[in-house]
Every structure is written in C-alpha cells, then in structure tokens.
Scaffold this motif. Structure first.
Motif: not given
Lengths: 388, 388
Positions: A21, A25, A48, A325-327, A330, A341-343, B4-5, B25, B28-33, B290, B294
């Motif tokens: 992943r 990116e 991605v 998975a639920q964080l 945040v 943050l990297h998920w 985050l999920r 780009e 993705s690190p935020l887990g957002v599609e 980003e 957000r």
C-alpha cells in the motif's frame, strides 16, 4: 535517460499488505502503477493499486499473470517463493528485484549468516542445530543465554526462543519445531537499522535509525539514532558490505546490534522496505518506498537525506481477541503539529497486530529526538482499538 | 471523536484529473477511500482510486451512483453541476462539500464578485456587460486597459480578454461569445494566493504563496511569498473573510492581487484544491489534499504550518501539436536533492497542457526561496515533451 509516460511502468508486487500500500502511495507521483498479488480479497493495498490478483503468494499461475502485467516483479513479504519467481521470470522475461537468489539466501537464517560471515560481515557467533546437544554446546561456548532461531518462517520475533540454561534446550527445540540455528545472545546497547538501497550502479543509505523493541516487536524508531559518530559510520560500512552480498536492486532493511563498546553486529536483513524505515515518508527527502520503486525500475535513486529528526510509533492492536479494526480517539493525532497518521487498511484487529503508525517530525533540524519520541508515545497511548 | 476504520469512509469526487489523483494519494494514509466520476475512461486518478464511474460531470445517473457509494461528495472541477449535485444530495442524503450554492456563486464571475463586494471583500472595480458600450463606459471610469471576462466557463486565463482601447470593445466582446463582465485592470506588484480550509467549526490557512504567471497560465509558485508582513497579514484577513461567504467545508484556492502600496484585492476563487497549493505536499506539514479530505469528512484540520521554503514549477507540454505523453530527461529532476516530481498520468500532451509539476523544497528553514525557484526553473528547462 529516464522518461515518464502514461501509462507508466507497472511494478508487480507479491504481497498486498501495508508495504504494498505504501509503495503504491509513493509510486503514483512518479507515474508508476502497481499491481499486487495477495490471497486476501480486498487486501490493504487494494484501494490504491491498479489491480489485485487474488492468489497465494506461491501460486504459479497467479505469478505468471502478475508477470504478464508488470515491467518488473518485486515482493513485499519473504513468503514469496524464490523458485516460482525464478521460473516465471525466466519464462516471461519480466525481471525480479531483488533477485530470487537473494530471497533464497535470506529465507534460511543459517544460510544467510554463513554467507554474510564468509563475506566478512560481523555477525554474532552462531552454529547449526541438529539436536539439543548443539544448543548445550553453544551455551558452553558462548555462555547463557543463547538465542535459538527457526531457520525459516520467523518474523516479528516469532520463531526466536531465548534459552536460559542447558536444561531448557530440549523444550526450546521442540517449540521451534523445525530446522534451527543458535546464536550467542548479544548484550547490545541499542538496536539500529540502516535502510539501504541498491540501484542500477549506485547504492544509497538513509540516516541511521534506532529501534526500540518490546517483546521482540518493533515499537518505535527514532532518527537520528543516538549512536556515536564512529558507530554510525561503522553501521553504514556494514550495510554497504551487506549490499555487496545481496543480488538485485531494491531497498533492504538491515537490522544491526550496537554493543556498549561501539561494535556493530548484523542481526537480520529484510530484502524489502522495512518497518524501521517508515519514518522516511516524512523524515527524509524521499521515502524508502519511492526508493524501492526507483531502484527496481533502474531509475536514479536521488537523495535519501534527512529532512528533520523524526520519531515513529507503531500502532499495535491493543485487543484481547480478534475484532473489527476501529482505531478510536485519533483527534489528538490529527491535531498535533508535525504528527502524521498512517492507516494500513487491515480489516481485523488481532492482538498485537501492526495496524498503522504515527510519525512525529521535528519542526526544524535541531528538534530533539527524545522530545519527538515522547510525543509519539503520547499519541500512541491516546488511541485505542478497544471499545471501552 | 474521530475513528479510523477498514474500510474507511469514501469520498466521491466529481472529476478524476490530477486533483483527484493527488487527493487519492493523500487520502490513503488516512484510511480514506476515493471513487471518482469522470467521462474519460482511465482518467488520471484511475490507477490509485477504488473505482472510476465513467460518466459526464453532470450525468445525474452517474452522480447518483457516486452518491450511493460515498459518505460525502466533493468535486475537483468547477464543471460539476450544482443543480444535479443539490438534487442528488437531497435525495440520497449524501452531503456535498463545498455546498452546491457555493459552486453556483462561483460559476458566474459577476455573481461571485457582487456577493464578495457585498460582504466587504476588496475587489477591483467591475460591472456587468450587456453590450460594447458598457466596456467603453468602463474604460472611461477605470482607464484603459480593462479586463473583459466571460462570466462562466473560463479557466487558466481562457475567457479573459484585455481591452486596450474603446475601439477594441466590439471585437473583444465577440471573442468572449457569451455573458460577460468587465473589470479594472489591476497594476499589481505580485499575485499571491492563500490556500484556505474551512472545517467543521474551524478554519485554517496555509502560508502565503506567490504566483508567477506567463500568458495568464500559472507557471511557478514560491512560498513564502516575498510580500511585506502587513500585506501578508492582510491577505490572510481577506481569505478568512472570503471563507465566511463560502458555504460548505473544504479547501479553497483564493487568488489575490497585491498592489505596489500593499493593498490586497481579490482576483478569483476556486472552491477546491488549487494548482498554487501543490507546493503543500512537500512544503507544509499536511498538504492541501489531506486538508480537503479531512475537511469534507468533518475531521480536525490539524497543522498547515510551513516545513521549509518551497518553489514549484508546472510542467507544461512544450509541444506544437497533440502527442502521446512522454516526459524525457527526468534524471536530473530525480537526482536533485530536495526536488520531487509529480506526474499527472494524462495520456496526451497538448500544447501548454499541465502534465505534472516539480517541487523544490529547502533543505532547511532558512533556504532562500529565490534559489529554490532558480533550481525549479532549471529542472523545468531540463525536461521536455518533444522527441527532438
């Protein structure tokens, strides 16, 4: 001369976890496409990448399909099968980097250590283990404890068993259940790692990182490492020697022990981007993932220079049993200046599983890495996978 | 509190060009599609998004599908249709950010200027144009030249026609071919822009950028702008006032004129991430992309602080006619410390088309932005879309 195109070159990756992943990116701004092969449908990299081929890591038909779609093959897990990769690469003409021969060397920790020792790389004293007597002999020679290691299949400390006394040898060997080796236990002052890149006719190293493990799982990395200048230089020297032994382009994560008198000993090598190099995304001018993409494509490597001191904390699932998975909580991470943050996009939180990470970058060159580590730990403590 | 999920929330984006690609780009690190809607099959964003819906920007069925798949809708081009978005959002319950009403205001430059003027935002003198007499009256009042602008559909300077004298009024009006407005020509010292973010109950601004246009196309942006402290503060003030007028969360690109006496006048607003904000990817602690992710999700905005002075040069296709996109001689860009290459994944190079950009970030806080600009220009000059 390198040319960018649309569509750009495609990197076919065996494995579609967080490393795949983050590779995707980093590849996108270079116009480089990624296709992954992973047995888990909708694997972490899936959202991605251009495409996911759903197949086992050693599935020959799947890897042939991957080779047909890619300009170069690489892998993000050592579970990749070197024989299948070698065969498919020969038949398809699609190169594999690093080379399957490197994977073969690394797969077997005993073979790895022997080859490295032969090349003059400093390694802790080690020997093959055929039976419990070999462990007891090692204790006689190296002193207790010794570290018993499964020769294949271990990661994140799995397959590593400290043996405190001769009386524990039998039990330890049974718990490893397979071919094993034994190493002297290194009383290290710190563990450090060099993320090193082997390019077409150049090599590059990222600044030395210091790794903080708890229960043999990497928890935090800080950069620069708090090593002396001499120990740091020695670490780079060892890393460069290691790259000479490795065959094929790409990023290598080289974990090292630093002893109290500044000696550097090789611990382990990962022939791929490494957890202890995730800090490079924010902390360096290019990331280990961008470097891996450049390297496997045979492009110039460019700068691996430090941008600012950086601390990284892994986000491990603090759960007692598997769950979605639920964080939670945040907000504080999102609100902290310099924190990123990297998920990883894993669907299930399993006890201790790496689910993401937080990077805290210094706001200038002179930021104290201890302060950054403290912030990273606070942020790690603020979030949770528990529902409470 | 933000959680985050996996799978994370999905942003549905009308438009899948480079802005959609860079949004993906950053998401993705935020887990957002990200899912995009774009009429061009395999649009620039396609390789790095979850999915592309191939449909026109105002295709209601397509946008309904997008809404069904998304947690929030947004747009990366002003060609998005505010009426369709409004209707689909109401029916589907999927919110749109920024709000369609904002798009409606911005679509018509005359309406936009009137609303902003009513809100007390400093704008150059302007008036509606019904016929050539209105242009001649404007020349009487403001002095020549004046700037004739198409009220809708213009971008990158298209639809903007300077009128040098009363005798040119008729011809200018014909060339605009549609509803028009006229503005006093501002003798600016520099053009600057504020990338501003409207969050749930907070706003944030990135450091002021200075824009260098050639033939009304943005060529370079440098940060920090070489404006006085007072002019810089005034620019932020105007930007914050502009956000008060805009309805809905997201990133806004606010282009401003700075006059020789430090006065700030509004030029144009883009209700989306903006070319003059691409420097934020490397130059700030979070990027405009980003921030947009957000903001539209209602998450905390976090830090928009400068990381180090940065210069950005657009890579425009230096071709005489349309051809396949191939950018040659990129080695020097790849090799230059602090330089980062961004390729937009467009298949065709058309004369003057934006195909990518190069960012040159200072290696420390004190880097001189003029030096960075010089390097960025050298790199821009080193590459070419021509085959030679």
């Amino acid at each position: 001369m390198t040319t960018l195109r649309t569509p750009g070159p495609t990197i076919g990756v065996v494995g579609g976890g967080q490393l795949g992943r983050m590779l995707a990116e980093a590849a996108s701004p270079l116009g480089v496409e990624v296709v992954v092969l992973d047995p888990t449908p909708d694997c972490p990299a899936a959202p991605v990448v251009r495409d996911q081929i759903v197949a086992d890591f050693d599935d020959e038909a799947g890897i042939r399909e991957l080779a047909a779609r890619a300009d170069v093959l690489t892998f993000e897990i050592e579970l990749a099968d070197q024989d299948v990769l070698e065969r498919v690469s020969e038949d398809s003409g699609t190169p594999v980097h690093p080379k399957p021969s490197t994977l073969r060397t690394i797969h077997d920790k005993l073979v790895q250590k022997r080859e490295l020792e032969d090349a003059g790389i400093p390694v802790p004293p080690f020997r093959a283990v055929d039976d419990a007597d070999d462990i007891r002999d090692a204790i006689d020679d190296y002193g207790a404890p010794v570290m018993l290691k499964a020769r294949t299949g271990g990661y994140d400390g799995r397959g590593n068993v400290p043996v405190e006394s001769k009386g524990d040898a039998e039990e330890a060997l049974e718990s490893v259940a397979g071919p094993a080796m034994v190493e002297a236990f290194v009383e290290f002052e710190r563990e450090v790692s060099v993320i090193a890149v082997k390019g077409d006719d150049e090599i590059a190293t990222f600044p030395l990182g210091e790794n903080i493990h708890v229960d043999e799982i990497l928890r935090e990395t800080i950069v620069p490492a708090r090593s002396s200048e001499a120990a740091t230089e020695r670490a780079y020297e060892v890393a460069r020697d290691v790259l000479e032994v490795m065959d094929g382009r790409g990023v290598y994560g080289i974990e090292l022990f630093q002893t109290p008198d500044g000696e550097i000993l090789l611990n382990e090598i990962a022939p791929r981007p490494h957890n202890s190099g995730h800090w490079t995304i924010e902390g360096a001018h290019s990331s280990q993932f961008e470097q891996h993409a450049r390297a496997v494509l045979g492009w110039p490597l460019g700068s691996t220079e430090l941008r600012s001191p950086t601390a990284l904390a892994n986000l491990l699932a603090d759960v007692e049993e598997n769950r979605d998975a639920q964080l939670r909580h945040v907000d504080r991470v999102l609100e902290t200046p310099g924190a990123t943050l990297h998920w990883y996009g894993k669907r299930q939180a399993r006890p201790g599983r790496k689910m993401g990470h937080v990077t805290v970058s210094g706001r200038d060159e002179d930021a104290a890495v201890e302060d950054l580590l403290e912030t990273a730990r606070e942020l790690e403590d603020a979030v949770t996978f528990r529902s409470q």
